[in-house]
Design an enzyme around this catalytic site. Structure first.
Site, PDB file in Angstrom:
ATOM      1  N   CYS A  76      -7.665  12.148 -18.309  1.00  0.00           N
ATOM      2  CA  CYS A  76      -7.432  10.969 -17.958  1.00  0.00           C
ATOM      3  C   CYS A  76      -8.613   9.374 -18.144  1.00  0.00           C
ATOM      4  CB  CYS A  76      -6.640  10.339 -16.418  1.00  0.00           C
ATOM      5  SG  CYS A  76      -5.615   9.630 -15.756  1.00  0.00           S
ATOM      6  N   CYS A 224      -2.559   3.437 -18.646  1.00  0.00           N
ATOM      7  CA  CYS A 224      -2.793   4.907 -19.235  1.00  0.00           C
ATOM      8  C   CYS A 224      -4.150   4.290 -20.283  1.00  0.00           C
ATOM      9  CB  CYS A 224      -1.921   5.129 -19.824  1.00  0.00           C
ATOM     10  SG  CYS A 224      -2.274   6.736 -20.423  1.00  0.00           S
TER      11      CYS A 224
HETATM   12  N1  LIG Z   1      -0.104  11.876 -17.777  1.00  0.00           N
HETATM   13  C1  LIG Z   1      -1.191  11.972 -18.657  1.00  0.00           C
HETATM   14  C2  LIG Z   1      -2.231  12.061 -17.719  1.00  0.00           C
HETATM   15  C3  LIG Z   1      -3.137  10.609 -17.955  1.00  0.00           C
HETATM   16  C4  LIG Z   1      -3.508   9.707 -18.562  1.00  0.00           C
HETATM   17  C5  LIG Z   1      -4.491   8.781 -17.698  1.00  0.00           C
HETATM   18  N2  LIG Z   1      -3.094   7.390 -16.610  1.00  0.00           N
HETATM   19  C6  LIG Z   1      -5.250   8.171 -18.584  1.00  0.00           C
HETATM   20  O1  LIG Z   1      -5.555   7.371 -18.306  1.00  0.00           O
HETATM   21  O2  LIG Z   1      -5.791   8.188 -19.670  1.00  0.00           O
HETATM   22  C7  LIG Z   1      -0.916  13.069 -19.815  1.00  0.00           C
HETATM   23  O3  LIG Z   1      -0.088  14.485 -18.677  1.00  0.00           O
HETATM   24  O4  LIG Z   1      -1.319  13.502 -20.653  1.00  0.00           O
END
Ligand SMILES: N[C@@H](CCC[C@H](N)C(=O)O)C(=O)O
Length: 301
Positions: A76, A224
């Protein structure tokens, strides 16, 4: 409430993060606690970044990452910047090394408050992303959605940035696509045995693109970071951009930006951007019951 731990409500470009301090404890934030915290409007989050005592020498902490549906994530980016800001303000230090299930991450807070995280090396091999069938070239795989002869989205670049990502290249602002409709179908497509984060990316210049992401385990989020890294790497890998890219995150407040460099010398991906502290409290990591701490200077009733 008993056995509570401190937490901070933070965000990275609007990506809602709870940084939970589990240091000095053997237990973990449970999926049930995550689901309860995500259901409360006050603590609604996309990811929990749980800071644990280090497991190996040379690291400052082990970070356990949970999505708002209670599932685990391996990476993340936005949350990692939040952890760095929280620990930097606690300790006065600027540089940190974290262990996650995906590997070791080095991070540094700069003078201007922005934070760079070394997100490690991208992975392109189909069985390590993973995909459920062999693709020789993961820069462009056969996958489409919409009418067979006129697909809305097609031929994504796929890779792992610790977690699985599919980047669909689009020719206009990603906000104009119905990602809420297509996101869940693609996240759960059988080609992705561990599901995938789904990003629309619009290249606007040789060193710039605009992105929007449907996150695995969290749905439509405002930003993200690992998706931005994956879009930048995939852009360079497929000849669409150079190796350093300004990412405008279309869905984030004020269309926030990240700078991503896919470093030539060691193949590592460096993400630079902001993090923002909102408020703090205490929570029970087993149930998710929480209390918000009064702001400094605010009157306690
Ligand atoms: N939902 C993703 C992990 C989260 C990613 C995050 N928001 C970021 O900033 O990288 C997963 O399950 O891979």
């Amino acid at each position: 409430m008993n056995a509570t731990v401190e937490f901070a409500k933070m965000n990275g470009l609007g990506n809602r993060i709870l940084v939970v301090d589990m240091r000095g404890r053997k237990d973990a934030v449970t999926p049930a606690a995550a689901i309860a915290l995500a259901a409360d409007p006050a603590t609604r989050f996309d990811q929990i970044m749980a800071i644990h005592d280090p497991k190996i020498a040379g690291t400052d902490a082990f970070i356990d990452i949970l999505n708002c549906d209670g599932s685990k994530a391996q990476a993340c980016g936005n949350g990692t910047r939040c952890v760095v800001q929280a620990l930097a303000s606690e300790t006065g230090r600027k540089a940190f090394t974290f262990q996650t299930v995906a590997g070791i991450l080095n991070a540094v807070e700069h003078e201007d408050g922005t934070i760079s995280v070394d997100m490690g090396e991208p992975v392109f091999e189909w069985d390590r992303i993973p995909l459920s069938e062999e693709f020789h070239d993961t820069g462009r795989i056969e996958l489409q959605i919409g009418p067979i002869d006129n697909p809305v989205l097609h031929s994504p670049s796929v890779m792992s940035m610790g977690n699985p990502h599919a980047i669909f290249w689009v020719d206009r602002d990603p906000m104009t696509f119905d990602l809420e409709r297509f996101g869940p179908l693609l996240e759960n497509h059988p080609i992705f045995p561990e599901k995938a984060n789904i990003t629309l990316a619009h290249v606007t210049a040789p060193n710039a693109m605009t992105t929007r992401t449907w996150e695995r385990g969290a749905g439509l989020t405002l930003a993200c970071g690992s998706a931005a890294c994956s879009a930048a790497v995939s852009g360079a890998r497929t000849g669409r951009t150079g190796r350093t890219v300004e990412i405008t995150v279309a869905s984030s407040p004020n269309r926030g930006r990240l700078t991503i460099e896919w470093r030539e010398r060691d193949n590592h991906v460096i993400m630079t951007g902001p993090a923002e502290w909102e408020w703090a409290g205490a929570l029970d990591p087993e149930t998710g019951a929480f209390e918000r701490r009064p702001e400094a200077g605010a009157e306690v009733q």
